[in-house]
Design a protein around this motif. Structure first.
Motif, short mmCIF file in Angstrom:
data_model
loop_
_atom_site.label_atom_id
_atom_site.label_comp_id
_atom_site.label_asym_id
_atom_site.label_seq_id
_atom_site.Cartn_x
_atom_site.Cartn_y
_atom_site.Cartn_z
N PHE A 42 0.94 -1.41 -0.15
CA PHE A 42 0.25 -0.22 -0.21
C PHE A 42 0.95 1.57 0.09
CE2 PHE A 42 1.24 -0.61 4.13
CZ PHE A 42 0.46 0.34 5.11
N ASP A 43 0.37 2.48 -0.65
CA ASP A 43 0.43 3.94 -0.57
C ASP A 43 0.11 4.85 0.71
OD1 ASP A 43 3.05 3.35 -1.70
OD2 ASP A 43 1.54 2.85 -3.77
N VAL A 44 0.29 5.40 0.61
CA VAL A 44 -0.37 7.04 1.86
C VAL A 44 0.36 7.66 1.21
CG1 VAL A 44 -0.49 7.83 3.86
CG2 VAL A 44 0.14 5.08 4.27
N GLU A 45 -1.10 8.55 0.38
CA GLU A 45 -1.13 9.46 0.29
C GLU A 45 -1.45 11.37 1.09
OE1 GLU A 45 -3.76 12.39 -2.56
OE2 GLU A 45 -2.33 10.65 -3.46
N TYR A 46 -0.45 12.05 1.76
CA TYR A 46 -0.90 12.67 2.66
C TYR A 46 -1.45 14.24 2.15
CZ TYR A 46 1.32 10.49 5.89
OH TYR A 46 1.64 8.93 6.62
N ASP A 47 -2.93 15.15 2.55
CA ASP A 47 -3.44 16.27 2.05
C ASP A 47 -3.01 17.37 3.27
OD1 ASP A 47 -3.55 18.84 0.69
OD2 ASP A 47 -5.78 17.35 0.08
N ILE A 48 -2.30 17.93 4.08
CA ILE A 48 -2.18 18.12 5.59
C ILE A 48 -2.65 19.97 4.93
CG2 ILE A 48 -1.44 18.22 7.67
CD1 ILE A 48 -2.87 15.68 6.45
N ALA A 49 -3.55 20.63 5.00
CA ALA A 49 -3.58 22.20 5.05
C ALA A 49 -2.83 22.91 5.82
CB ALA A 49 -5.17 22.37 5.28
N LYS A 50 -1.62 23.67 5.66
CA LYS A 50 -0.86 24.30 7.06
C LYS A 50 -1.47 24.48 8.30
CE LYS A 50 3.54 26.88 6.85
NZ LYS A 50 4.46 27.79 6.24
N GLU A 51 -2.82 25.31 8.19
CA GLU A 51 -3.10 26.45 8.88
C GLU A 51 -3.91 25.01 10.21
OE1 GLU A 51 -6.10 26.14 5.44
OE2 GLU A 51 -4.27 26.39 5.93
#
Length: 173
Positions: A42-51
């Motif tokens: 599996f792979d993990v993708e992160y989409d994290i807003a800085k704020e």
């Protein structure tokens, strides 16, 4: 080394809240161990807003969601498992979602699970039940837990609750 670092990170910090940044650090260590265990399935993708990184959330809220993806969602025999983690701040709210591209749930089973969680009924879904109860005890009617499995493929859980800054989240303790 990483396992010790992860254990120390979760033991050494006191309190029931942790910053999103610290929670992600613990989560990434957990995921690193699971990548070794599941040998790259599996792979993990992160989409994290800085704020969102400075907001405080209940401790260890993300790890059980990722664990559910690995244990119940993804087919480890296939090497194309995907987990997407998204964290956003929307005004006074923080929105966390974890999604996989696994087998998902059929509509009847998904509906039954949502009813169990809405009624705070104990269920076989210990991780989801625990998260739901912790959010309920912390935020009462100010949180939302949403489950989706479009066309029975993949699974997405979204948690929405008040965005807490350090000075506000510790004032209530």
């Amino acid at each position: 080394y990483r396992r010790t670092e992860c254990a120390l990170a979760s033991i050494n910090k006191k309190g029931t809240f942790i910053s999103v940044a610290d929670e992600l650090h613990i989560l990434k260590n957990y995921i690193h161990l699971q990548e070794f265990r599941y040998q790259g399935s599996f792979d993990v993708e992160y989409d994290i807003a800085k704020e969102a990184c400075g907001c405080y959330i209940p401790r260890l809220i993300l790890q059980p969601l990722v664990e559910n993806c690995l244990v119940h969602g993804l087919d480890r025999k296939r090497k194309d498992g995907q987990i997407a983690i998204e964290i956003r701040r929307q005004g006074e709210l923080i929105v966390l979602s974890v999604q996989d591209n696994g087998k998902g749930l059929d509509p009847q089973r998904l509906q039954r699970l949502m009813q169990e969680l809405a009624s705070h009924q104990e269920s076989d879904h210990y991780g989801l039940y625990n998260i739901n109860e912790r959010l309920y005890l912390t935020y009462r009617d100010q949180y939302r837990l949403t489950l989706e499995s479009p066309l029975g493929k993949g699974f997405r859980i979204t948690l929405t609750f008040p965005a807490e800054e350090e000075n506000t989240c510790f004032a209530s303790l």
